[in-house]
Design a protein around this motif. Structure first.
Motif, PDB file in Angstrom:
ATOM      1  N   PRO A  24       0.837  -1.199   0.000  1.00  0.00           N
ATOM      2  CA  PRO A  24       0.000   0.000   0.000  1.00  0.00           C
ATOM      3  C   PRO A  24       0.875   1.254   0.000  1.00  0.00           C
ATOM      4  N   PRO A  25       0.293   2.425  -0.278  1.00  0.00           N
ATOM      5  CA  PRO A  25       1.098   3.649  -0.343  1.00  0.00           C
ATOM      6  C   PRO A  25       1.871   3.911   0.948  1.00  0.00           C
ATOM      7  N   TYR A  40      -0.584  15.186  -0.824  1.00  0.00           N
ATOM      8  CA  TYR A  40      -1.844  15.754  -0.334  1.00  0.00           C
ATOM      9  C   TYR A  40      -1.560  16.838   0.710  1.00  0.00           C
ATOM     10  N   ARG A  44      -2.408  20.848   0.504  1.00  0.00           N
ATOM     11  CA  ARG A  44      -3.111  21.584   1.554  1.00  0.00           C
ATOM     12  C   ARG A  44      -2.313  22.799   2.026  1.00  0.00           C
ATOM     13  N   ASN A  76     -11.558  19.678   0.882  1.00  0.00           N
ATOM     14  CA  ASN A  76     -11.812  18.340   1.423  1.00  0.00           C
ATOM     15  C   ASN A  76     -11.519  18.317   2.924  1.00  0.00           C
ATOM     16  N   GLY A 101      -4.079  10.378   7.023  1.00  0.00           N
ATOM     17  CA  GLY A 101      -3.187  11.411   6.509  1.00  0.00           C
ATOM     18  C   GLY A 101      -2.352  12.051   7.618  1.00  0.00           C
ATOM     19  N   ASP A 132      -3.481   4.425   9.022  1.00  0.00           N
ATOM     20  CA  ASP A 132      -2.983   4.749   7.681  1.00  0.00           C
ATOM     21  C   ASP A 132      -1.946   3.695   7.301  1.00  0.00           C
ATOM     22  N   ASP A 134       0.717   4.540   5.579  1.00  0.00           N
ATOM     23  CA  ASP A 134       1.968   5.261   5.338  1.00  0.00           C
ATOM     24  C   ASP A 134       2.767   5.396   6.641  1.00  0.00           C
ATOM     25  N   ASP A 156      -3.076  -1.528   6.242  1.00  0.00           N
ATOM     26  CA  ASP A 156      -3.595  -1.414   4.878  1.00  0.00           C
ATOM     27  C   ASP A 156      -5.116  -1.608   4.921  1.00  0.00           C
ATOM     28  N   ARG A 158      -7.026  -2.435   2.737  1.00  0.00           N
ATOM     29  CA  ARG A 158      -7.478  -3.556   1.914  1.00  0.00           C
ATOM     30  C   ARG A 158      -7.517  -4.852   2.719  1.00  0.00           C
ATOM     31  N   GLY A 182     -11.684   9.711   4.479  1.00  0.00           N
ATOM     32  CA  GLY A 182     -11.455  10.955   3.750  1.00  0.00           C
ATOM     33  C   GLY A 182     -10.479  10.750   2.601  1.00  0.00           C
ATOM     34  N   ALA A 183     -10.951  10.954   1.400  1.00  0.00           N
ATOM     35  CA  ALA A 183     -10.091  10.929   0.208  1.00  0.00           C
ATOM     36  C   ALA A 183      -9.195   9.696   0.173  1.00  0.00           C
ATOM     37  N   VAL A 184      -9.770   8.546   0.482  1.00  0.00           N
ATOM     38  CA  VAL A 184      -8.941   7.329   0.501  1.00  0.00           C
ATOM     39  C   VAL A 184      -9.555   6.174  -0.288  1.00  0.00           C
ATOM     40  N   PHE A 187      -8.347   5.011  -3.719  1.00  0.00           N
ATOM     41  CA  PHE A 187      -7.146   4.186  -3.923  1.00  0.00           C
ATOM     42  C   PHE A 187      -7.485   2.699  -3.936  1.00  0.00           C
TER      43      PHE A 187
END
Ligand SMILES: C[S@@+](CC[C@H](N)C(=O)[O-])C[C@H]1O[C@@H](n2cnc3c(N)ncnc32)[C@H](O)[C@@H]1O
Length: 295
Positions: A24-25, A40, A44, A76, A101, A132, A134, A156, A158, A182-184, A187
């Motif tokens: 994953p990212p 991201y 911002r 967002n 994030g 997250d 990341d 992850d 997923r 949020g904004a995920v 992906f």
């Protein structure tokens, strides 16, 4: 190699069998590769920790997607602040911020507080899970988000069973939880979104809410949307991004009961609650809030 084979809690239907998961990212720190969390944050206006690759990617996104792409990210974030403040004020005390994030601590263009601080400002006893994939996000959340009710997990999305386990370790799943996506979800593939939705539906208590924002190409020239999507993927080393329409976003909360005002532009979501970016004529994300009804 990690594999997943999710199934519907109602039907037992197998959605995917042993699909190998790509990393994953941001799962390991690599400043030489742009990652969604850092680009991201830079969009911002909170990009002081962005690396050269992230800054190059952001410049290219402005050229390829829209000159106001920064404001899309800012709006967002503002919409999420509005909804968290609203829900904390309505008595919700448990939140799971999935794909949370990097914290910005008011160092972004709009001077926004982080979502945990918004909720804790309303109720200091709030319980909050920040999750997250990341590594840098998780490290900065652990360093910067302070409070008795916070827990930070690298995971992850997923792998929905593990996500729900993390939620269950920190939150009372027998009581209502607000799940923030949020904004995920853009992906994740349709199948991965469905798997997560089934898992949430199976484990969340009635009155729980899912709040999500999502990239869309609605109202834009499809050729430009495809150019922007392809550029985003390429700039982030192949991280896939799925642009969805209003009806497809509605499908992401199927089985939940959609609350007013339905699927709308972020700028039109609870505008009366406060801060927002001046985005009227620019691209935007979609937003929706939906409730887990009785089991
Ligand atoms: C665009 S940022 C949005 C941050 C925040 N939710 C917001 O809306 O302000 C997307 C975040 O989702 C995370 N993410 C992307 N794919 C993920 C995955 N498969 N599992 C967990 N987190 C993921 C990224 O690392 C990044 O921090």
């Amino acid at each position: 190699m990690v594999t997943i084979s999710p199934s519907s809690p109602e039907t037992g239907e197998i959605l995917m069998t042993d699909t190998p998961l790509t990393p994953p990212p941001g799962d390991s720190f690599n400043p030489a590769k742009a990652v969604p969390a850092r680009t991201y944050a830079a969009l911002r206006g909170a990009g002081k920790e962005a690396f050269a690759r992230d800054r190059e990617a952001v410049d290219e996104l402005r050229r390829t997607i829209h000159e106001k792409v920064d404001e899309v990210a800012q709006e967002n974030a503002a919409a999420l602040v509005r909804v968290v403040r609203h829900l904390a004020g309505r008595g919700y005390t448990q939140f799971a911020d999935l794909g949370c994030g990097k914290p910005v601590q008011g160092m972004d263009a709009l001077g926004l507080p982080d979502l945990y601080d918004v909720a804790a400002g309303v109720n200091p006893d709030v319980r909050w899970l920040a999750l997250d994939s990341d590594q840098l996000v998780v490290t900065t959340c652990r360093a910067l988000l302070r409070g008795p009710g916070i827990s930070v997990v690298q995971q992850d999305l997923r792998q929905s069973a593990k996500v729900l386990d993390a939620m269950g370790s920190h939150l009372w799943l027998s009581k209502p939880v607000v799940v923030i996506l949020g904004a995920v979800l853009h992906f994740l593939t349709d199948e991965e979104c469905t798997d997560l939705r089934f898992a949430l539906r199976a484990r969340l208590a009635p009155r729980s809410l899912v709040v999500l924002t999502h990239v869309t190409g609605d109202g834009l020239d499809p050729a430009n949307v495809e150019r922007g999507r392809a550029a985003y993927e390429k700039l982030h080393g192949g991280v896939p991004i799925y642009v969805r329409s209003e009806s497809q976003v509605m499908g992401l909360v199927r089985d939940f009961s959609v609350r007013d005002p339905g699927v709308v532009r972020t700028i039109d979501f609870m505008p009366e609650e406060g801060e927002r970016a001046p985005l009227r004529d620019a691209p935007h994300f979609l937003m929706v809030m939906a409730e887990r009804k009785d089991k």
